[in-house]
Design an enzyme around this catalytic site. Structure first.
Site, short mmCIF file in Angstrom:
data_model
loop_
_atom_site.label_atom_id
_atom_site.label_comp_id
_atom_site.label_asym_id
_atom_site.label_seq_id
_atom_site.Cartn_x
_atom_site.Cartn_y
_atom_site.Cartn_z
N ASP A 160 3.50 14.65 1.40
CA ASP A 160 3.99 14.36 2.75
C ASP A 160 5.36 15.00 3.00
O ASP A 160 5.95 15.62 2.09
CB ASP A 160 4.04 12.83 2.91
N ASP A 215 0.17 12.24 13.24
CA ASP A 215 -0.86 11.31 12.76
C ASP A 215 -1.88 10.94 13.83
O ASP A 215 -1.54 10.71 15.00
CB ASP A 215 -0.20 10.02 12.27
#
Ligand code: GLA
Length: 413
Positions: A160, A215
């Site tokens: 990430d 997201d």
């Protein structure tokens, strides 16, 4: 700079020659081609969309069992991925350990459990000092973290991009790529950098997939406002993909984020979402609770005909052929001269769609493929109703429910 210029010229030449000529390649450069790791889009499951930080070895074991029981494994889902928040602390030497309450048996034992069921284990970290969930990130510990993952038997790393400050994205992901390669254990590297630094331009030589957007949320048409950020709807994400299709192919995939199938969309929306991710050659990483999913959700996730479109060996993403009155027609060239076609209805009401093949000319400059419907006949099969719909000699006419698709495969006759 000073040290460099102080090397006498002849020494510098010798050093350069030693590096380029007979010197054996460093270990990380000798690994089996990482591009072989994901010749088709990776398939699996990930904890984040449904469980957030509530992860544990119990959840992962039960999920692995459910993937076998529900037929997901046999349909192609391979990776069982723990997302954020599995972490405990680093030890005095800097090695990371899992949260001992949530993972009392440790990750190695969990990997053994998952492997014994014919599945693979994925884990999560972050290129910055902390993960998005505030757990220890890998910055400055890349080699130690990769070594631990390899020691545990991890097969996949989602990496990430929170708390990375001024880091170069390409450089930071390359550092983890090299750290993984240095362990000698093949691991898929999933670049989760949200598309901020155009990972499609450099990701193919670093990892096997890269996120193209922020997201996803469990919403078909409307983004979900979270205050200082938004979760993107299925349609918003689809709309960001067309300019990126040229960057994907076998071994390196655009990742429009994990699936929300089974997380509250309507049955039509689940079907449309899954169909479009398959058309886009997206990684199919389920994000629901597979332990308790209704059979209607399981039958979407395990539709083998749709999965075959996603996993097609040509590895070319679909393109939007037309868009009229909220109805879009997408085409995806497939191996052996076949095509997939999806008619996507974005509207809140049903739409009748008619497609007269004989009057259409479909060609794709990226793959060099064209479908000459006047010279070549194709058999048309509906991949959701499982019905044969005749051939391309006759127009296709279908009612497409709201937020749904009709998806067909054209088989060259
Ligand atoms: C980011 C990622 C998500 C998830 C969370 C975990 O938002 O994009 O997919 O991994 O972090 O904190």
């Amino acid at each position: 700079m000073k040290a460099r210029t102080s090397i006498p010229g002849c020494l510098a030449v010798m050093a350069a020659a030693a590096l380029t000529a007979a010197a054996p390649l460093p270990a990380f450069a000798q690994q089996p081609a990482a591009s072989q790791l994901a010749l088709t889009p990776p398939m699996g499951w990930n904890s984040w969309n449904k469980f957030g930080c509530d992860v544990s070895e119990k959840l992962i074991r039960e999920t692995a069992d459910a993937m076998v029981r529900t037929g997901m494994r046999d349909a192609g889902y391979t990776y069982v991925n723990i997302d954020d928040c599995w972490h405990g602390q680093r030890d005095s030497l800097g090695f990371i350990h899992p949260d001992a309450k949530r993972f009392p048996s440790g990750i190695k034992s969990l990997a053994n459990y998952v492997h014994a069921r014919g599945l693979k284990l994925g884990i999560y970290s972050d290129a910055g000092s902390k993960t998005c969930g505030g757990k220890p990130g890998s910055r400055g510990y890349e080699r130690q973290d990769a070594l631990m993952y390899a020691k545990w038997g991890v097969d996949y790393l989602k990496y990430d991009w929170c708390n990375t400050e001024e880091l170069s994205a390409h450089g930071a992901y390359l550092t983890m790529h090299d750290a993984i390669a240095g362990t000698g254990r093949p691991m898929v590297l999933s670049i989760c950098e949200w598309g901020t630094n155009k990972p499609w331009e450099w990701g193919a030589s670093v990892g096997q997939l890269w996120r193209t957007t922020g997201d996803i949320g469990a919403s078909f048409a409307a983004d979900i406002d979270r205050g200082n950020w938004k979760q993107l709807s299925v349609l918003s994400i689809i709309d960001l993909q067309p300019p990126l299709r040229q960057y994907a192919g076998p071994g390196h995939w655009n990742d429009p984020d994990m699936l929300e199938v089974g997380n509250g969309l309507t049955p039509s929306e689940d079907r449309a979402h899954f169909s479009m991710w398959s058309m886009l050659a997206a990684p199919l990483i389920a994000g629901n609770d597979v332990r308790s999913m209704p059979s209607a959700v399981a039958s979407v996730l395990t539709n083998r005909d749709v999965i075959a479109v996603n996993q097609d060996s040509l590895g070319v993403e679909a393109f939007r052929y037309s868009a009229t009155d909220s109805v879009e027609v997408w085409f995806k060239p497939l191996a052996h001269g076949d095509w997939a076609m999806a008619i996507l209805n974005r509207a809140n009401a049903p739409r009748r769609a008619t497609f007269d093949w004989q009057g259409e000319s479909v060609s794709d400059s990226l793959s060099g493929r064209s479908a000459g419907f006047t010279t070549t006949r194709y058999a048309v099969r509906d991949l959701w109703s499982k019905r044969d719909l005749g051939t391309t000699e006759h127009p296709l006419s279908a009612e497409v429910p709201a937020h749904d698709v009709v998806m067909v495969r054209l088989r060259k006759l």
